[in-house]
Design an enzyme around this catalytic site. Sequence first.
Site, PDB file in Angstrom:
ATOM      1  N   SER A  92      18.931  22.015  -7.476  1.00  0.00           N
ATOM      2  CA  SER A  92      19.989  21.176  -6.922  1.00  0.00           C
ATOM      3  C   SER A  92      20.511  21.860  -5.666  1.00  0.00           C
ATOM      4  CB  SER A  92      21.106  21.008  -7.945  1.00  0.00           C
ATOM      5  OG  SER A  92      21.482  22.270  -8.441  1.00  0.00           O
ATOM      6  N   LYS A 128      20.534  12.095   2.847  1.00  0.00           N
ATOM      7  CA  LYS A 128      20.314  12.399   1.437  1.00  0.00           C
ATOM      8  C   LYS A 128      20.156  11.065   0.710  1.00  0.00           C
ATOM      9  CE  LYS A 128      22.223  15.214  -2.293  1.00  0.00           C
ATOM     10  NZ  LYS A 128      22.151  14.224  -3.373  1.00  0.00           N
ATOM     11  N   ARG A 149      12.769  14.540 -12.437  1.00  0.00           N
ATOM     12  CA  ARG A 149      13.433  15.825 -12.344  1.00  0.00           C
ATOM     13  C   ARG A 149      13.804  16.375 -13.723  1.00  0.00           C
ATOM     14  NH1 ARG A 149      18.400  18.030 -11.855  1.00  0.00           N
ATOM     15  NH2 ARG A 149      18.578  19.767 -10.407  1.00  0.00           N
ATOM     16  N   LYS A 302      18.926  21.968   6.362  1.00  0.00           N
ATOM     17  CA  LYS A 302      18.049  23.039   5.880  1.00  0.00           C
ATOM     18  C   LYS A 302      17.720  23.979   7.038  1.00  0.00           C
ATOM     19  CE  LYS A 302      15.800  20.145   2.387  1.00  0.00           C
ATOM     20  NZ  LYS A 302      14.666  19.233   2.153  1.00  0.00           N
ATOM     21  N   LYS A 326      28.196  15.891   1.904  1.00  0.00           N
ATOM     22  CA  LYS A 326      28.423  14.594   1.271  1.00  0.00           C
ATOM     23  C   LYS A 326      29.331  13.705   2.126  1.00  0.00           C
ATOM     24  CE  LYS A 326      26.782  14.118  -2.626  1.00  0.00           C
ATOM     25  NZ  LYS A 326      27.101  14.629  -3.897  1.00  0.00           N
ATOM     26  N   CYS A 440      48.916 -22.869  -0.420  1.00  0.00           N
ATOM     27  CA  CYS A 440      48.567 -24.282  -0.429  1.00  0.00           C
ATOM     28  C   CYS A 440      49.742 -25.049  -1.016  1.00  0.00           C
ATOM     29  CB  CYS A 440      47.324 -24.496  -1.285  1.00  0.00           C
ATOM     30  SG  CYS A 440      47.022 -26.222  -1.666  1.00  0.00           S
TER      31      CYS A 440
HETATM   32 ZN   LIG Z   1      44.821 -26.561  -2.148  1.00  0.00          ZN
END
Ligand SMILES: [Zn+2]
Length: 702
Positions: A92, A128, A149, A302, A326, A440
């Site tokens: 990891s 990543k 993995r 890296k 991240k 409305c």
């Molecule tokens: Zn309406």
Amino acid sequence: MSEATAVEDLTPEEAAVELERLAVLMAEADAAYYQEDAPVLTDADYDAARQRNLAIEARFPDLKRDDSPSDRVGAVAHEGFSKAAHAAPMLSLDNAFSDEDVAEFAARIRRFLGLSEEEELILTAEPKIDGLSLSLTYEKGKLVRAATRGNGQVGEDVTANARTLEDIPVSLKGKGWPDFIEIRGEVYMSHADFAALNAREEAAGRKIFANPRNAAAGSLRQLDIEITKSRPLKFFAYAWAAESAPFAETQSAAVEAFKTWGFDTNSLMKSASNVDDLIAVYRDIEEQRATLGYDIDGVVYKVDRLDWQQRLGFVSRAPRWAIAHKFPAEKATTVLEAIDIQVGRTGSLTPVARLTPVTVGGVVVSNATLHNEDEIARLGVKPGDTVEIQRAGDVIPQVLRVVSPGEGEPWHMPETCPVCGSAAVREIDDKGEADVRRRCTGGLVCPAQAVERLKHFVSRKALDIDGLGAKQVQLFYEKGVVAAPQDIFRLPEQIEAAGLPPLEEWDGFGKASAKKLLDAIDARRSVPFARFLNGLGIRHVGQTTSQLYARHFLTWDAFWSAVIRAEAEGLEGEAFAELTGIDGVGKAAAGALVDFESEPHNREMLGALLEEVSVQEEEAAATDSPVAGKTIVFTGTLERMTRDEAKARASTLGAKVSGSVSAKTDILVAGPGAGSKLKKAESLGVRTLTEDEWFELIEGQG
Ligand SMILES: [Zn+2]
């Protein structure tokens, strides 16, 4: 702490303890499965633990552990897969969350290698990929095994499945590959393929996948190879291990070699010789994240020189020469494709952003709320813009900001309801400020609101029709026989017009109960003023306001002609003043009445309803009653009638009913269980009565 404690009841402290327990439990289960071949948990128990862990993490994202089991995707093999030990562990990466972390990473490498300031440290940067890691073993150029993995040491043998992926060469092309090598990379699914797969799954009545990563994992780890073959899986190669001979001097040269061997590699990979340039690559990739068409969750850096990678080696199973930068959690950028209007059950218009689907915190998001038109103006957002969105817990995602404007036209909030065409207005409150929400004015005539409005219309505080509750209203609405309140009073005709059998033949209605319901409806053809007005569900015109209007105007005709005049004369006219001049009635209520009346659909509905129903004349308040004009508060439990009924009775007698005790309170009626209100009344010297004393006082009245 036990499994029985519901996630929503956990305190943060308990949640942290529970997350630790689950992490340990699942790590033990994984170890037992892989190393001791003796499962400590059944598949179902393992899955339950995993789900619980996810639920707690969703509720307490900050408490998520570094060794969270949820990050070990597919750690436990299906029973049908055999185990495959990796020739070298699949490691990891350490994480960087800020630019400072990246600078510290580079400085650490320089210190470790003892580089002078002049010496160039080249680092690669690549997206990543958020997918499923896979290790492919090639012997003499032939794919001999593919393994997930797993726990890093041992994974599942998915060779047959991997062979079905177009991106995975069964024989390496070109030349220069070592006799033995494990090529590592990520299996993933594009957003478009994910959406299409979910659409197919949904159409077939199967469960849909939560996100592309789950879809990729679920598609690869299929015992039936044909299923994997039918799934559009892709693969990026980016790493290797256990090579029998060196084949490159740098990371970038190695990845270039992969390309010539027939692998797909990520075209966004770049090199940089200082931290600022590295961060610039990160920003660039972050900006493109929304439009890549597949999920990434950061940028991996890296050390480019492989001899330096060798020297740097590993610390606690993570390489010193690499780090994952991240992206901030729970945020993502994407393109806002359109703004739609949603009409809520109470009539509020909410602008909703339709987004190019993007995964945020493990969930694909394609809609986000924009709250209201002021928020849209504040953001300056319009269709076509690239926006940053945020998702917090289970709340609807929201648009945070415009990252880069697109070519779209400025967007304006519609002034009519997209569902029913009625005017949509921003109410002016008593302070003269416009409500942030546009509503409305269609009310009962708006299909978006109709069911809720109808439920209110028949509710106990309004028409109060026996046997006609929310459930029946929902049923009649769905059957298409009641769309507006007047339809209730024409129920048999409506049912016949819809071509349905008579009510007594319906499920759940016998002959007796059908008759009872129709009788109850008929009994409400004459209805008290306040109940009728409250039943219309006009904003700010609830039970109390309706009662105040009823007592002031006495007849419906007098009242409604005032509303009509107020609409004609405007807010400065006499009629509007009369509507707002009643003690306890605000401008908001009067304004809402005018808005209601000015909408033709509403006038039509009201006219039709009044053909079915007659509104009773309100009796003039009994001014000679002993409580006329007095302010009364009820508290505690009443035993002889409900609180609502007691209040109505008091109002009929000319009393003002209030909810809280103050110096203006004349009488407090206190039933058993009365608490703070009684204490306050006593301290203010307010006259206090028991329920019986109250009835004695008003006996023979009203
Ligand atoms: Zn309406």
